[in-house]
Motif scaffolding. Sequence first.
Motif, PDB file in Angstrom:
ATOM      1  N   MET A   1      -0.029  11.555  15.470  1.00 11.29           N
ATOM      2  CA  MET A   1      -0.389  10.177  15.790  1.00 11.29           C
ATOM      3  C   MET A   1       0.881   9.473  16.276  1.00 11.29           C
ATOM      4  SD  MET A   1      -2.223   7.200  13.429  1.00 11.29           S
ATOM      5  CE  MET A   1      -3.194   8.348  12.532  1.00 11.29           C
ATOM      6  N   ASN A   2       0.778   8.784  17.408  1.00 10.99           N
ATOM      7  CA  ASN A   2       1.957   8.092  17.937  1.00 10.99           C
ATOM      8  C   ASN A   2       2.108   6.714  17.302  1.00 10.99           C
ATOM      9  OD1 ASN A   2       0.372   6.163  19.327  1.00 10.99           O
ATOM     10  ND2 ASN A   2       0.176   7.503  21.108  1.00 10.99           N
ATOM     11  N   SER A   3       3.236   6.073  17.579  1.00 11.61           N
ATOM     12  CA  SER A   3       3.542   4.795  16.925  1.00 11.61           C
ATOM     13  C   SER A   3       2.547   3.700  17.283  1.00 11.61           C
ATOM     14  CB  SER A   3       4.968   4.361  17.243  1.00 11.61           C
ATOM     15  OG  SER A   3       5.112   4.154  18.626  1.00 11.61           O
TER      16      SER A   3
ATOM     17  N   SER B   1      -3.781   1.192  13.616  1.00  8.23           N
ATOM     18  CA  SER B   1      -4.463   1.527  12.364  1.00  8.23           C
ATOM     19  C   SER B   1      -4.034   0.590  11.237  1.00  8.23           C
ATOM     20  CB  SER B   1      -4.163   2.978  11.980  1.00  8.23           C
ATOM     21  OG  SER B   1      -4.723   3.280  10.728  1.00  8.23           O
ATOM     22  N   LEU B   2      -2.748   0.280  11.175  1.00  8.70           N
ATOM     23  CA  LEU B   2      -2.240  -0.620  10.143  1.00  8.70           C
ATOM     24  C   LEU B   2      -2.820  -2.023  10.303  1.00  8.70           C
ATOM     25  CD1 LEU B   2       1.507   0.492  10.081  1.00  8.70           C
ATOM     26  CD2 LEU B   2      -0.283   1.100   8.444  1.00  8.70           C
TER      27      LEU B   2
ATOM     28  N   ILE C   1      -0.553   4.338  15.124  1.00  5.83           N
ATOM     29  CA  ILE C   1      -0.258   3.984  13.728  1.00  5.83           C
ATOM     30  C   ILE C   1      -0.277   2.475  13.567  1.00  5.83           C
ATOM     31  CG2 ILE C   1       1.537   3.977  11.956  1.00  5.83           C
ATOM     32  CD1 ILE C   1       2.325   6.786  12.997  1.00  5.83           C
ATOM     33  N   SER C   2       0.390   1.779  14.467  1.00  7.27           N
ATOM     34  CA  SER C   2       0.441   0.322  14.398  1.00  7.27           C
ATOM     35  C   SER C   2      -0.958  -0.285  14.479  1.00  7.27           C
ATOM     36  CB  SER C   2       1.336  -0.215  15.517  1.00  7.27           C
ATOM     37  OG  SER C   2       1.494  -1.594  15.401  1.00  7.27           O
TER      38      SER C   2
ATOM     39  N   LEU D   1       1.920   7.457   5.652  1.00  2.00           N
ATOM     40  CA  LEU D   1       3.302   7.020   5.829  1.00  2.00           C
ATOM     41  C   LEU D   1       4.017   6.927   4.489  1.00  2.00           C
ATOM     42  CD1 LEU D   1       2.621   4.062   8.304  1.00  2.00           C
ATOM     43  CD2 LEU D   1       3.524   6.315   8.907  1.00  2.00           C
TER      44      LEU D   1
ATOM     45  N   THR E   1       9.956   3.000   7.611  1.00  2.00           N
ATOM     46  CA  THR E   1       8.823   3.871   7.311  1.00  2.00           C
ATOM     47  C   THR E   1       8.831   5.073   8.249  1.00  2.00           C
ATOM     48  OG1 THR E   1       7.313   2.666   8.784  1.00  2.00           O
ATOM     49  CG2 THR E   1       7.396   1.972   6.472  1.00  2.00           C
TER      50      THR E   1
ATOM     51  N   HIS F   1      -2.181   5.535   4.935  1.00  4.81           N
ATOM     52  CA  HIS F   1      -2.015   5.693   6.379  1.00  4.81           C
ATOM     53  C   HIS F   1      -1.130   6.886   6.736  1.00  4.81           C
ATOM     54  CE1 HIS F   1      -4.103   2.042   7.609  1.00  4.81           C
ATOM     55  NE2 HIS F   1      -3.583   1.478   6.542  1.00  4.81           N
TER      56      HIS F   1
ATOM     57  N   GLU G   1       4.401  -2.025  10.616  1.00  2.00           N
ATOM     58  CA  GLU G   1       3.878  -2.005  11.983  1.00  2.00           C
ATOM     59  C   GLU G   1       4.969  -1.770  13.009  1.00  2.00           C
ATOM     60  OE1 GLU G   1       1.521  -5.428  12.968  1.00  2.00           O
ATOM     61  OE2 GLU G   1       0.175  -5.095  11.280  1.00  2.00           O
TER      62      GLU G   1
ATOM     63  N   LEU H   1       6.375   9.053   8.938  1.00  2.00           N
ATOM     64  CA  LEU H   1       5.214   9.862   8.591  1.00  2.00           C
ATOM     65  C   LEU H   1       5.494  10.665   7.324  1.00  2.00           C
ATOM     66  CD1 LEU H   1       4.155  11.253  12.093  1.00  2.00           C
ATOM     67  CD2 LEU H   1       2.967   9.529  10.739  1.00  2.00           C
TER      68      LEU H   1
END
Length: 183
Positions: A1-3, A9-10, A6-7, A57, A130, A55, A125, A132
């Motif tokens: 999953m790229n940044s 999703s958060l 992830i952002s 992380l 943080t 998530h 975010e 992975l």
Amino acid sequence: MNSTAISRSLRTHPLWEYALALYSSDGVEASCLVLQDEGGTDVCELLWLCWLNRHGLTTTEDIEGHLAAVRQWQADMTHPLRHRRRTLKEATKNQASRAELRQALKHAELLAEREALLLLQDLAEHGGGTRLLHQEDPPLSRRLAQWLPHPKECLSRSLEEALMTLSMTSTVLTLPPSRASLN
């Protein structure tokens, strides 16, 4: 999953909503209070660690520097409100007129904690402190234990139980759809 994913999703599953759901789960409030009062740790940070774990992380080695603004907020705003609210607890038993003030302080403390959680979410975010999770990372309960300000070789039974309750509940917590995802 790229940044970016992830952002997103958060943001879709906000920390505040997660924290409210987790904190209201059976046994979690009491566990958090033990970890706060006996363990000397910040409950908002613990809830954040659980949310990060959900998530995929965890925190980086240099997390302390990233947390400076959050910890300053907690020291300047949340902790004084909590102290005042707790001071009034005994006084409200004999003077009902102070109960309203105590409730107002409780509400202000909750708002201050929400702000701390927003700061923590923003940190995650933007990738500050943080990363992975890796297979070799310790389980959540051990990562939470490491968060205690004075980690001990042998934790008290109440601290161990509180850490287990928090970590186990956070991993099985079923969340309702996020309001952010309904938009």
